[in-house]
Design a protein around this motif. Structure first.
Motif, mmCIF file in Angstrom:
data_model
loop_
_atom_site.group_PDB
_atom_site.id
_atom_site.type_symbol
_atom_site.label_atom_id
_atom_site.label_comp_id
_atom_site.label_asym_id
_atom_site.label_seq_id
_atom_site.Cartn_x
_atom_site.Cartn_y
_atom_site.Cartn_z
ATOM 1 N N ASP A 1 0.862 -1.185 0.000
ATOM 2 C CA ASP A 1 0.000 0.000 0.000
ATOM 3 C C ASP A 1 0.897 1.232 0.000
ATOM 4 O OD1 ASP A 1 -2.321 -1.576 0.164
ATOM 5 O OD2 ASP A 1 -2.112 -1.721 2.345
ATOM 6 N N PRO A 2 0.781 2.084 -1.020
ATOM 7 C CA PRO A 2 1.699 3.225 -1.099
ATOM 8 C C PRO A 2 1.503 4.215 0.029
ATOM 9 C CG PRO A 2 -0.036 3.433 -2.744
ATOM 10 C CD PRO A 2 -0.191 2.073 -2.128
ATOM 11 N N VAL B 1 6.106 6.275 -1.913
ATOM 12 C CA VAL B 1 6.850 5.069 -1.569
ATOM 13 C C VAL B 1 5.934 3.855 -1.638
ATOM 14 C CG1 VAL B 1 8.290 3.931 0.157
ATOM 15 C CG2 VAL B 1 8.309 6.430 -0.035
ATOM 16 N N GLY B 2 6.334 2.841 -2.399
ATOM 17 C CA GLY B 2 5.549 1.626 -2.495
ATOM 18 C C GLY B 2 4.508 1.696 -3.591
ATOM 19 N N GLY B 3 3.640 0.701 -3.595
ATOM 20 C CA GLY B 3 2.637 0.614 -4.651
ATOM 21 C C GLY B 3 3.300 0.437 -6.000
ATOM 22 N N ALA B 4 2.835 1.215 -6.980
ATOM 23 C CA ALA B 4 3.393 1.129 -8.333
ATOM 24 C C ALA B 4 4.501 2.152 -8.560
ATOM 25 C CB ALA B 4 2.281 1.332 -9.363
ATOM 26 N N ASN B 5 4.884 2.886 -7.530
ATOM 27 C CA ASN B 5 5.916 3.915 -7.671
ATOM 28 C C ASN B 5 7.292 3.299 -7.867
ATOM 29 O OD1 ASN B 5 4.288 6.398 -7.059
ATOM 30 N ND2 ASN B 5 3.968 5.311 -5.127
ATOM 31 N N VAL B 6 8.163 4.001 -8.588
ATOM 32 C CA VAL B 6 9.538 3.530 -8.723
ATOM 33 C C VAL B 6 10.226 3.627 -7.362
ATOM 34 C CG1 VAL B 6 9.705 4.199 -11.144
ATOM 35 C CG2 VAL B 6 10.445 5.804 -9.363
ATOM 36 N N PRO B 7 11.177 2.759 -7.084
ATOM 37 C CA PRO B 7 11.892 2.837 -5.802
ATOM 38 C C PRO B 7 12.601 4.179 -5.643
ATOM 39 C CG PRO B 7 12.282 0.712 -6.835
ATOM 40 C CD PRO B 7 11.584 1.564 -7.849
ATOM 41 N N LEU B 8 12.583 4.697 -4.419
ATOM 42 C CA LEU B 8 13.191 5.993 -4.124
ATOM 43 C C LEU B 8 14.478 5.836 -3.332
ATOM 44 C CD1 LEU B 8 10.157 8.234 -3.037
ATOM 45 C CD2 LEU B 8 11.256 8.119 -5.272
ATOM 46 N N LEU B 9 15.337 6.837 -3.433
ATOM 47 C CA LEU B 9 16.471 6.972 -2.534
ATOM 48 C C LEU B 9 15.968 7.602 -1.244
ATOM 49 C CD1 LEU B 9 17.776 6.585 -5.340
ATOM 50 C CD2 LEU B 9 19.502 8.242 -4.654
ATOM 51 N N TYR B 10 16.553 7.197 -0.129
ATOM 52 C CA TYR B 10 16.081 7.725 1.151
ATOM 53 C C TYR B 10 16.153 9.245 1.180
ATOM 54 C CZ TYR B 10 15.280 7.949 6.165
ATOM 55 O OH TYR B 10 14.751 8.213 7.411
ATOM 56 N N GLY B 11 17.180 9.809 0.567
ATOM 57 C CA GLY B 11 17.334 11.261 0.557
ATOM 58 C C GLY B 11 16.285 11.990 -0.254
ATOM 59 N N ARG C 1 1.370 -5.174 4.330
ATOM 60 C CA ARG C 1 1.556 -4.568 3.013
ATOM 61 C C ARG C 1 2.317 -3.234 3.079
ATOM 62 N NH1 ARG C 1 -1.931 -6.207 -1.165
ATOM 63 N NH2 ARG C 1 -2.131 -4.032 -1.821
ATOM 64 N N ARG C 2 3.058 -3.019 4.159
ATOM 65 C CA ARG C 2 3.815 -1.775 4.261
ATOM 66 C C ARG C 2 5.002 -1.784 3.289
ATOM 67 N NH1 ARG C 2 5.573 -1.532 10.333
ATOM 68 N NH2 ARG C 2 5.657 -3.817 9.962
ATOM 69 N N PRO C 3 5.293 -0.641 2.672
ATOM 70 C CA PRO C 3 6.481 -0.556 1.820
ATOM 71 C C PRO C 3 7.753 -0.736 2.655
ATOM 72 C CG PRO C 3 5.023 1.340 1.476
ATOM 73 C CD PRO C 3 4.545 0.631 2.704
ATOM 74 N N VAL C 4 8.813 -1.172 1.999
ATOM 75 C CA VAL C 4 10.081 -1.434 2.677
ATOM 76 C C VAL C 4 11.207 -0.646 2.013
ATOM 77 C CG1 VAL C 4 11.853 -3.181 3.127
ATOM 78 C CG2 VAL C 4 9.442 -3.738 3.485
ATOM 79 N N ILE C 5 11.973 0.057 2.846
ATOM 80 C CA ILE C 5 13.211 0.706 2.404
ATOM 81 C C ILE C 5 14.371 -0.061 3.031
ATOM 82 C CG2 ILE C 5 14.632 2.791 2.511
ATOM 83 C CD1 ILE C 5 12.027 4.421 2.593
ATOM 84 N N LEU C 6 15.333 -0.464 2.204
ATOM 85 C CA LEU C 6 16.497 -1.212 2.684
ATOM 86 C C LEU C 6 17.591 -0.248 3.138
ATOM 87 C CD1 LEU C 6 16.788 -3.873 -0.162
ATOM 88 C CD2 LEU C 6 15.493 -4.042 1.978
ATOM 89 N N ARG C 7 18.248 -0.610 4.248
ATOM 90 C CA ARG C 7 19.326 0.224 4.775
ATOM 91 C C ARG C 7 20.512 -0.666 5.169
ATOM 92 N NH1 ARG C 7 18.996 3.749 10.430
ATOM 93 N NH2 ARG C 7 20.990 4.839 10.220
ATOM 94 N N ARG C 8 21.702 -0.235 4.785
ATOM 95 C CA ARG C 8 22.913 -0.948 5.215
ATOM 96 C C ARG C 8 24.047 0.056 5.334
ATOM 97 N NH1 ARG C 8 24.698 -6.161 5.932
ATOM 98 N NH2 ARG C 8 26.816 -6.723 5.273
ATOM 99 N N ARG C 9 24.850 -0.131 6.381
ATOM 100 C CA ARG C 9 25.965 0.774 6.652
ATOM 101 C C ARG C 9 27.278 0.039 6.386
ATOM 102 N NH1 ARG C 9 24.486 2.208 11.244
ATOM 103 N NH2 ARG C 9 23.729 4.297 10.775
ATOM 104 N N TYR C 10 28.162 0.673 5.613
ATOM 105 C CA TYR C 10 29.479 0.109 5.288
ATOM 106 C C TYR C 10 30.561 0.946 5.945
ATOM 107 C CZ TYR C 10 26.773 -2.365 1.743
ATOM 108 O OH TYR C 10 25.845 -3.144 1.108
ATOM 109 N N ARG C 11 31.756 0.377 5.982
ATOM 110 C CA ARG C 11 32.924 1.079 6.519
ATOM 111 C C ARG C 11 34.096 0.878 5.568
ATOM 112 N NH1 ARG C 11 29.947 -0.917 10.631
ATOM 113 N NH2 ARG C 11 29.428 0.501 12.350
ATOM 114 N N GLU C 12 33.892 1.302 4.336
ATOM 115 C CA GLU C 12 34.871 1.057 3.287
ATOM 116 C C GLU C 12 35.666 2.317 2.966
ATOM 117 O OE1 GLU C 12 35.310 -1.891 2.572
ATOM 118 O OE2 GLU C 12 33.432 -2.845 3.148
#
Length: 529
Positions: free
Chosen positions: A304-305, A309-319, A361-372
Motif C-alpha cells: 500500500d503506497p 513510496v511503495g505501490g506502483a511507484n519507482v523505488p526511491l532513494l532515502y534522501g 503490506r507496508r512498503p520497505v526501504i532497505l538500509r545498510r551501513r558500510y565502513r569502506e
C-alpha cells in the motif's frame, strides 16, 4: 517456487563436479575462479601474449581468445607456444578459445587450448553430430567445453518455440547438456549471458533448477555481457553476478568491461572475495511461507503506497523522501529494514517474505551501513547486497551509508541510482550496452564509447548499444533503443531497436548520424547549459 538453490536462508554453494581447465579447476570445493578475455587480434601473437601476461599478473588464471576463422584457430598454437616459452602456460594460465559461428574452427582450436567455448545457436544439426564430434575431439586431448548461451543469439528453432526468453536460453543449454551426458562427457561448464541483468539472473536460476531436476552438477560460468565501462559497468556486473553468488550459484566469473581486460580482474576478485567471507554467517529469520517469491520472473511485491513510496511507484532513494514520507518512516507506516548480517540478501529477503506471509503490506526501504575506504569495494559490495532485492521486486527504497570515507554524498547517490538502474526498476541515466571488445572488434571501442557518451549522456533512460562487430550486434544489444555496430574496417551500421537503419557508413560520420537517428526517432533532447 522452483528449487534453484540449496537454501534461501543460509549461504551454501551449489554442489558441482569439478572440471579441470588447464592449471585451474572450476567447481567442486574450489574457490570461484576469475577470468578475462583478450581484445587483441588473435593473429597478433605478440600482442596477445603481452596482454595475457598482464591479465595473469593482475590475478586472472583463465584467459579467453576469440577464434572467428581458421587462421585465428590455427594461430592459437603459436600463442600457446610463446606463452610456454615465457613460463606462463601450462602452469600459470589456462587458455580458452571462443568460437561463435563455426563448428569447424572449434575442432581446430580444441587441438591447442584447455577449453573451448561454443554457442548452441550454431549447433543446429538435427542429429547432433557436430557436437558429438567436438566432444570426441575434446575427450582425446583432455579439453573442457563451455556451452555459452547468449540471450541475443538463440537459434531460430529455439526462438520460434520459446521466444527470446530465459526459458529459450535454458532449453538451448539443456539440449546440449543432455547430449554431453549421453556421450559420457562431464568436463562441461555452462553460461547464460545477457546484457539485461534481470534476464541474466532469471535464466541462471531457471537453469540451476532444470539441472537440479535432472541430477546434473555442471559448474556455472557467470557474467553480465556488454556491461559497459566505469562505475556503471562495475555496478551492473556486481548486481547480476552478486545476485547469483549470494545463493551459492557460480563457479567462475568474468566481469565484462569496455576497458583494458586486466581492469576486469580487480572487480572480479572483489566480488569473489566478498562472498568467500559469507560462509557461517549469522542466523537468518526462518521463512514462514515463500509462495509469494518468484525467482525466475519479475513480480513486484504488493504494498500500500505511502506518499510516493511503495505501490506502483519507482523505488526511491532515502534522501528523496519528503517530510510526510519521513514521518511515515518514523511511525512505522514505512518499514526501514536494516541488515548487519554478513548475508544481507538472505536476511532482507526472509524478513520481507515474512511480512507478506503475515499480510503486512507496508512498503520497505532497505538500509545498510558500510565502513569502506575503497570506492571499488563499496560499489561492488553495495551492488551485490542491494541489487538482488530489487531484481526480485521486494523493496521500495534504498539507503546506502558508509563511514569509511570512500564516497561523497553525490557518489553514494550515483551508486544507489546505478543499482536501481542495473536491476531495471528505475532508469535515471543513459544506459550503454557496450561490449568489452575482442579480436573481432573493428574499431577502438573505448575511444568510441567515450565519444558517444560525451554526446548522449544527458538522454536519461535511453539505452544505446555500442558493439565492436556483427557477432555481438545486433543480437546482444537486442535490449537497446539504438545501436552502433562495427560492420567492417572503418564502417558502422546503425540500428533502431533490431532494425538496420543505415548500413556500412564511414566511421567518421557515424556519431553524427547516430545523433540524427535519435532526433528522427523523437528521443533527442538538448543538453542543459
Amino acid at each position: 517456487m522452483i528449487e534453484f538453490c540449496e537454501s534461501l536462508e543460509r549461504y551454501v554453494r551449489r554442489a558441482t563436479d569439478p572440471v579441470r581447465v588447464g592449471c585451474t579447476v572450476i567447481g567442486g570445493e574450489n574457490p570461484v575462479a576469475v577470468q578475462s578475455m583478450t581484445n587483441t587480434d588473435t593473429l597478433d601473437t605478440e600482442g596477445c601474449v603481452a596482454q595475457i601476461g598482464r591479465i595473469v599478473e593482475a590475478g586472472g588464471p583463465v584467459v579467453r581468445l576469440t577464434a572467428p576463422g581458421r587462421r585465428e584457430g590455427e594461430n592459437l598454437r603459436a600463442i600457446r607456444d610463446a606463452l610456454e616459452v615465457q613460463g606462463l602456460w601450462p602452469g600459470r594460465v589456462a587458455l580458452v578459445a571462443d568460437i561463435h559461428f563455426t563448428p569447424e574452427v572449434a575442432m581446430i582450436a580444441a587441438g591447442y587450448v584447455d577449453k573451448v567455448r561454443i554457442n548452441p545457436g550454431n549447433y543446429n544439426d538435427e542429429d547432433g553430430g557436430k557436437l558429438r564430434a567436438l566432444i570426441a575431439r575434446c575427450r582425446e586431448r583432455g579439453v573442457a567445453l563451455r556451452i555459452g548461451v547468449n540471450h541475443g543469439s538463440l537459434s531460430p528453432r529455439m526462438v520460434d518455440r520459446w521466444g527470446d526468453t530465459p526459458r529459450g536460453m535454458v532449453e538451448s543449454a539443456m539440449e546440449m547438456l543432455r547430449t554431453c551426458r549421453a556421450e559420457g562427457f562431464a568436463d562441461v561448464v555452462v553460461s547464460m549471458k545477457s546484457s539485461n541483468v534481470r534476464v541474466m539472473v532469471h535464466a541462471y536460476r531457471m537453469l540451476a533448477a532444470a539441472m537440479r531436476a535432472e541430477g546434473m552438477r555442471y559448474p556455472l560460468h557467470l557474467g553480465v555481457t556488454e556491461a559497459g565501462d566505469g562505475a556503471d559497468g562495475r555496478v551492473k556486473s556486481a548486481v547480476g553476478i552478486g545476485a547469483l553468488l549470494a545463493d551459492g550459484l557460480g563457479d567462475t566469473i568474468r566481469v565484462s568491461l569496455t576497458e583494458p581486460p586486466e581492469n576486469e580482474i580487480p572487480v572480479a576478485l572483489e566480488l569473489t572475495g566478498y562472498f568467500a567471507e559469507r560462509a557461517g554467517h549469522e542466523p537468518v529469520e526462518p521463512i514462514e511461507d515463500a509462495s509469494s517469491y518468484s525467482p525466475c520472473e519479475y513480480r513486484r511485491r504488493e504494498t500500500d503506497p505511502v506518499g510516493r513510496v511503495g505501490g506502483a511507484n519507482v523505488p526511491l532513494l532515502y534522501g528523496e523522501l519528503d517530510g510526510e514520507e519521513l514521518s511515515a518512516v518514523s511511525d512505522g507506516r514505512i518499514v526501514l529494514l536494516e541488515s548487519g548480517n554478513r548475508n544481507p540478501v538472505a536476511d532482507w529477503r526472509a524478513r520481507i517474505l515474512n511480512l507478506s506471509a503475515r499480510g503486512d503490506r507496508r512498503p520497505v526501504i532497505l538500509r545498510r551501513r558500510y565502513r569502506e575506504s575503497s570506492l571499488l569495494r563499496l560499489q561492488v559490495r553495495a551492488a551485490a547486497d542491494f541489487g538482488p532485492l530489487f531484481i526480485d521486486g521486494l523493496a521500495d527504497g534504498i539507503l546506502i551509508e558508509n563511514d569509511g570515507g570512500a564516497a561523497s554524498p553525490e557518489e553514494l547517490r550515483e551508486l544507489a541510482l546505478g543499482i536501481l538502474q542495473a536491476a531495471r526498476v528505475r532508469m535515471s541515466k543513459t544506459e550503454y550496452i557496450a561490449c568489452p571488445g575482442c579480436g573481432r572488434t573493428l574499431y577502438d571501442l573505448q575511444k568510441t564509447l567515450a565519444a558517444i557518451r560525451s554526446r548522449t549522456s544527458h538522454l536519461k533512460g535511453l539505452k544505446i548499444g555500442v558493439m565492436g562487430c556483427i557477432v555481438n550486434g545486433p543480437g546482444e544489444m537486442a535490449d537497446a533503443d539504438y545501436g552502433y555496430v562495427g560492420s567492417g574496417r572503418g564502417r558502422v551500421t546503425l540500428y533502431k531497436g533490431r532494425e538496420v537503419v543505415r548500413r556500412a557508413i564511414p566511421q567518421e560520420e557515424a556519431l553524427d548520424a547516430l545523433v540524427d537517428l535519435i532526433r528522427e526517432g523523437g528521443d533527442w533532447t538538448e543538453p542543459e547549459r
